[in-house]
Design a protein around this motif. Sequence first.
Motif, PDB file in Angstrom:
ATOM      1  N   PRO A 264       0.810  -1.223   0.000  1.00 41.37           N
ATOM      2  CA  PRO A 264       0.000   0.000   0.000  1.00 41.37           C
ATOM      3  C   PRO A 264       0.847   1.279   0.000  1.00 41.37           C
ATOM      4  O   PRO A 264       0.504   2.257  -0.663  1.00 41.37           O
ATOM      5  CB  PRO A 264      -0.813  -0.111   1.287  1.00 41.37           C
ATOM      6  N   ARG A 265       1.958   1.245   0.735  1.00 37.53           N
ATOM      7  CA  ARG A 265       2.787   2.456   0.804  1.00 37.53           C
ATOM      8  C   ARG A 265       3.400   2.773  -0.547  1.00 37.53           C
ATOM      9  O   ARG A 265       3.362   3.916  -1.001  1.00 37.53           O
ATOM     10  CB  ARG A 265       3.914   2.239   1.815  1.00 37.53           C
ATOM     11  N   ALA A 266       3.998   1.712  -1.162  1.00 36.64           N
ATOM     12  CA  ALA A 266       4.613   1.911  -2.474  1.00 36.64           C
ATOM     13  C   ALA A 266       3.576   2.442  -3.452  1.00 36.64           C
ATOM     14  O   ALA A 266       3.848   3.349  -4.245  1.00 36.64           O
ATOM     15  CB  ALA A 266       5.205   0.596  -2.978  1.00 36.64           C
TER      16      ALA A 266
ATOM     17  N   GLN B  78      -5.796   4.958  -3.015  1.00 37.67           N
ATOM     18  CA  GLN B  78      -6.442   3.837  -2.344  1.00 37.67           C
ATOM     19  C   GLN B  78      -7.963   3.943  -2.472  1.00 37.67           C
ATOM     20  O   GLN B  78      -8.643   2.932  -2.608  1.00 37.67           O
ATOM     21  CB  GLN B  78      -6.022   3.811  -0.875  1.00 37.67           C
TER      22      GLN B  78
ATOM     23  N   GLY C  56       1.008   4.192  -2.750  1.00 35.77           N
ATOM     24  CA  GLY C  56       0.765   5.587  -2.414  1.00 35.77           C
ATOM     25  C   GLY C  56       1.813   6.500  -3.026  1.00 35.77           C
ATOM     26  O   GLY C  56       1.503   7.529  -3.630  1.00 35.77           O
ATOM     27  N   TYR C  57       3.105   6.096  -2.908  1.00 40.43           N
ATOM     28  CA  TYR C  57       4.186   6.911  -3.461  1.00 40.43           C
ATOM     29  C   TYR C  57       4.079   7.000  -4.975  1.00 40.43           C
ATOM     30  O   TYR C  57       4.419   8.009  -5.580  1.00 40.43           O
ATOM     31  CB  TYR C  57       5.558   6.327  -3.082  1.00 40.43           C
TER      32      TYR C  57
END
Lengths: 368, 303
Positions: A237-239, A247, A241-242
């Motif tokens: 999820p973080r990657a 989401q 987001g970057y």
Amino acid sequence: MNIWSMAPSFVRRERASSAATVLAPVVALTVAIILNLGLYVVIGRDPLAVIHAMLLEPFLSFASFSEVLLKAGPLLLIAQGLAIGFRAKVFNIGAEGQFILGAISASAIPVWFPQATGQWIWPAMLLLGAIGGALWASITAFWRVRLNANEILVSLMLSLVAAQLLNYLLLGPWKDPNGFNFPQSVMFQYDAMVPTLISGTRVNVSLLITLALSLAAWIFMQKSFAGYKLQVGGLAPRAAGYAGFSQSWAIWLSLLIGGFAAGLAGAAEVAGPLGQLQRSISTGYGYAAIIVAYLGGLHPLGIIVSALVMAVIYIGGDNAMVSANLPIAAVRVFQGSLLLAYLVAIAFVRYRLEWPQAARKTVHRSPS
Amino acid sequence: MNAIEFIISGMLAAATPFLLAALGELVVERAGVLNLGVEGLMALGAVLAFITVYHGGGHFLGFVAAGLGSAALSLVFAVVALGFRANQVATGLAIGILGQGLSALFGKTYESLTVKALPKLAFPWLSDIPVVGGLFTQDIVVWICLLATLCIWAMFTFSKLGLIIRAVGENPKAAHAIGYPVVTVRVLAIAFGGAMAGFAGAYAAVIYTPLWADGMIAGRGWIAIALVVFGTWLTGRIFLGACLFGAVSLMGLAAQATGMDVPSQLLSSLPYIVTIIVLGIISSNRRLLKLNGVASLGEPFER
């Protein structure tokens, strides 16, 4: 030192084992069959009779195999929709409700216009059902994206509400006045029925639509950028987001696809084998499809196989109810234990087992 | 008895199944594990208690059977989710389906049979107060459940055990590093949660509605999970939430009794609709959720 150090430990594999990936569902199915046969013996049923009725009879005649195909249709369709969301870590477990809303929405046409004729009726019903399912799922999406509410709980609660809504319609405004007080709608007219695909059976054109949509799901998940974005969102999820993958977008898309597919399945059920809106339009398809999705490895092609397996269990369970006096609840027990067995089996895809003796030689823990 | 008195006197009993299951799930989640199988665990407990009581085992043995049976099923969850590090959401769903299936299987020959509920015990003086007096006339299990609520609150607020459970849920790696047995704590929490769900099912099946019907848990296990979120993982707020849901589920009956012209299906779906609405209201306050939420909820622990 505690008791857990006596047990074998799981060590993460450097790369997932592809042999285990293919074997896991087969092993899980075998284990589940053995466990359940043990249970049937305990409750005093003849295991051989159950095996015959459950696992062989569905294949012994074309008539019964066509019923398997008929049952596999909704399971396949719903599971394809759910798997897309599960891959994005959006856990829509309210397909049951979306299925019911699909069936209700589709039934609106023949209930309100029972005399209408024309080839447009059944396609319009399928479309309306799919939209109905998607709209019901959109409540969950809105609650998740705008209000941050857990989609598992909201979608499940909406399924319980949908079941009550169905009861209300069938006992109230949509009840067939000439139906001897049974909670069901009028029988639909001829043009409201999906045309039969294989003559002499109940298999209809919706199976072709389902297979076409499975192919579309495969292309979407494996080849399209949108599918790629969804999967990245689920894995990291973080990657995601970057990389600018939103989401909220993933949640909306997952739920709308899931609701659309489940709604379509509900519409195909009332416009297909049932021919009217009934209380028992679903025998837990929405929940069984969750198992179908996992058992198929969340892969569009694997799901085709697992939907067939689950359909055999349904039809076989019906047979066993008649010939081996097996309570129909046994099917639910089988479904639950099958998913558990599968979850254990896939642990061996990502991990290998190491016994304490071997583990001591390859110490990789920091001293504590 | 008017509707208000009806709701006040019945609220605690109606809240008890929600409260017992939610307290169990609270402990499980505080230890960092998400067990979504509560509905199935409750169903299994309900049928085991019903069968025991129906065959003359008495209510106490009924609760023992329910607690042991549901704890055993929850240990299956522990083995799959912790031992094999399976996805906790999927494992919980599987346990839910399995528990509901088993309850239907075992309960098949008991369909629509009834047992005797426990008598209500009146508090001297307090039970005679007009309007709210009914609040003090409850069966023994309600009183035990209130005591359990107090104990769990005290455990998390004052005891070292509570601290260890929270540490294991917040940061299992750190808890492991300072020598706490993370897996053991989680397994025990899961077994406790299972037993509580079993008691909740038992209460529903042999006291609250002493009649067996397949599907009688009717989503109460899921509402219990939602209650843990409503209560933002705090015992006192979970208690208040359970009382709210007890009252909501009685409002349907009260409305019918007073002859209001509302479809009964709308009344039966009221608890679910209220759950959806309250879940939205509480969850939209992200600060509140974060303040008391469990940091590593649902994440597998790997050394």
